[in-house]
Design a protein around this motif. Structure first.
Motif, short mmCIF file in Angstrom:
data_model
loop_
_atom_site.label_atom_id
_atom_site.label_comp_id
_atom_site.label_asym_id
_atom_site.label_seq_id
_atom_site.Cartn_x
_atom_site.Cartn_y
_atom_site.Cartn_z
N THR A 16 -13.50 -14.62 -1.07
CA THR A 16 -12.79 -15.30 0.02
C THR A 16 -13.32 -14.81 1.36
O THR A 16 -13.59 -15.59 2.27
N LEU A 17 -13.47 -13.49 1.45
CA LEU A 17 -13.96 -12.90 2.70
C LEU A 17 -15.38 -13.38 3.00
O LEU A 17 -15.70 -13.77 4.14
N ALA A 18 -16.24 -13.36 1.99
CA ALA A 18 -17.65 -13.74 2.20
C ALA A 18 -17.76 -15.18 2.68
O ALA A 18 -18.48 -15.49 3.63
N ARG A 19 -17.00 -16.06 2.02
CA ARG A 19 -17.05 -17.48 2.38
C ARG A 19 -16.58 -17.66 3.82
O ARG A 19 -17.18 -18.38 4.61
N ALA A 142 -5.37 -7.49 -10.85
CA ALA A 142 -4.93 -8.20 -12.06
C ALA A 142 -3.84 -9.21 -11.71
O ALA A 142 -3.85 -10.34 -12.20
N ARG A 143 -2.92 -8.78 -10.84
CA ARG A 143 -1.85 -9.71 -10.43
C ARG A 143 -2.42 -10.92 -9.70
O ARG A 143 -2.01 -12.04 -9.92
N ARG A 144 -3.41 -10.69 -8.84
CA ARG A 144 -4.04 -11.82 -8.13
C ARG A 144 -4.66 -12.80 -9.13
O ARG A 144 -4.49 -14.01 -9.01
N ARG A 145 -5.41 -12.26 -10.09
CA ARG A 145 -6.06 -13.14 -11.06
C ARG A 145 -5.02 -13.89 -11.89
O ARG A 145 -5.14 -15.08 -12.16
N TRP A 146 -3.94 -13.18 -12.26
CA TRP A 146 -2.87 -13.76 -13.06
C TRP A 146 -2.22 -14.93 -12.29
O TRP A 146 -1.97 -15.99 -12.84
N ARG A 147 -2.01 -14.73 -10.99
CA ARG A 147 -1.43 -15.80 -10.16
C ARG A 147 -2.38 -16.99 -10.06
O ARG A 147 -1.95 -18.14 -10.12
N THR A 192 -5.81 -3.66 -1.02
CA THR A 192 -4.59 -3.54 -1.83
C THR A 192 -3.35 -3.97 -1.05
O THR A 192 -2.52 -4.72 -1.55
N ASN A 193 -3.26 -3.48 0.18
CA ASN A 193 -2.06 -3.78 0.97
C ASN A 193 -2.34 -4.65 2.19
O ASN A 193 -1.56 -4.65 3.13
N SER A 194 -3.47 -5.34 2.19
CA SER A 194 -3.77 -6.17 3.37
C SER A 194 -3.90 -7.63 2.96
O SER A 194 -4.41 -7.93 1.88
N ASP A 195 -3.49 -8.52 3.86
CA ASP A 195 -3.70 -9.93 3.57
C ASP A 195 -5.10 -10.32 4.04
O ASP A 195 -5.78 -9.55 4.71
N GLU A 197 -6.18 -12.29 6.25
CA GLU A 197 -6.38 -12.35 7.70
C GLU A 197 -6.79 -10.98 8.24
O GLU A 197 -7.74 -10.84 9.02
N ALA A 198 -6.05 -9.94 7.80
CA ALA A 198 -6.34 -8.59 8.27
C ALA A 198 -7.71 -8.13 7.79
O ALA A 198 -8.48 -7.50 8.52
N VAL A 199 -8.04 -8.48 6.56
CA VAL A 199 -9.34 -8.08 5.99
C VAL A 199 -10.46 -8.79 6.74
O VAL A 199 -11.48 -8.17 7.08
N PHE A 200 -10.26 -10.08 7.02
CA PHE A 200 -11.27 -10.85 7.75
C PHE A 200 -11.52 -10.23 9.13
O PHE A 200 -12.66 -10.03 9.54
N LYS A 201 -10.43 -9.87 9.82
CA LYS A 201 -10.58 -9.31 11.17
C LYS A 201 -11.31 -7.98 11.11
O LYS A 201 -12.19 -7.70 11.93
#
Ligand code: DC
Length: 221
Positions: A16-19, A142-147, A192-195, A197-201
């Motif tokens: 997601t970040l790379a794209r 794992a939770r992300r993939r499961w969702r 782990t604890n960032s959305d 948007e925060a990671v992108f910034k």
């Protein structure tokens, strides 16, 4: 030519970040995991064993880049096969040139390229101007993939998803050739604890600091 190398384990948020970085900067983008997935899927479809070096190398040499939008590439069975073919040195060698050519000469003459994978900063583009290593703890991934699976209507057991992901992490990190590892000069971002948007910034700040100029893009998305 500016190359941004993004590595990290499955469901760390690196894709997601790379794209997003690529769109923002007007750079070309290559999801290198798709190449390994395409090889794994080709072996599965011929009824072969993804851990068989001969079958996997044959599929890698015959890779059709026009087939990278097949939805089956996103399946969990394909991900597991990808991780198996990715441990085979002949497969990695067959895909190396293609990835380097993309980074050096982006397909539409873009001024730079973003590549994401497991060995971009260490093996494919060791001279990349910017290297990011994106990670998150295993239960979160794992939770992300499961969702994601649930959103596709594929009910799955969370503990089974986590066990499969742990096995894939191990295979990717312990293989003899180009294992998943953080390059010494890669910037570590823990999601782990960032959305996103925060990671992108944070990533954009790191890119700007590394490149030493403000990178505006055609889009602020
Ligand atoms: O990023 P992904 O989940 O689509 O990757 C699928 C598999 O491909 C992953 O388990 C390991 C392998 N891979 C690799 O070995 N090297 C890369 N540069 C990208 C992916």
């Amino acid at each position: 030519m500016t190359v941004i190398a993004i590595d990290g384990p499955a469901a760390s948020g690196k894709g997601t970040l790379a794209r997003r970085l690529a769109v923002h900067l007007g750079f070309a983008f290559l999801d290198t995991g798709l190449l390994y997935r395409a090889v794994g899927l080709a072996v599965l479809r011929t009824g072969g064993d993804p851990s068989d070096p001969v079958a996997a190398a044959r599929a890698a040499h015959g890779l059709d880049l026009g087939s990278l939008d097949d939805p089956a590439l996103r399946d969990e069975a394909t991900a597991a096969a990808a991780s198996q073919v990715a441990a085979i040195p002949d497969v990695r060698a067959a895909l190396l040139d293609l990835q380097r050519r993309f980074a050096k000469t982006p397909p539409r003459g873009e001024p730079g390229a973003v590549l994401d994978g497991r060995d971009i900063g260490t093996v494919v583009c060791p001279d990349a101007e910017v290297k990011l290593f994106i990670t998150a703890d295993l239960p979160t991934r794992a939770r992300r993939r499961w969702r994601e699976l649930a959103a596709k209507g594929e009910a799955a057991d969370l503990s089974a998803v986590q066990a499969e992901m742990a096995a894939r992490d191990r295979r990717d990190a312990e293989r003899g050739v180009a294992p998943l590892t953080r390059a010494a000069d890669a910037i570590l971002l823990d999601t782990t604890n960032s959305d996103i948007e925060a990671v992108f910034k944070a990533a954009l700040r790191a890119v700007e600091e590394k490149i030493g100029r403000s990178l505006g893009g055609p889009s602020t998305a």
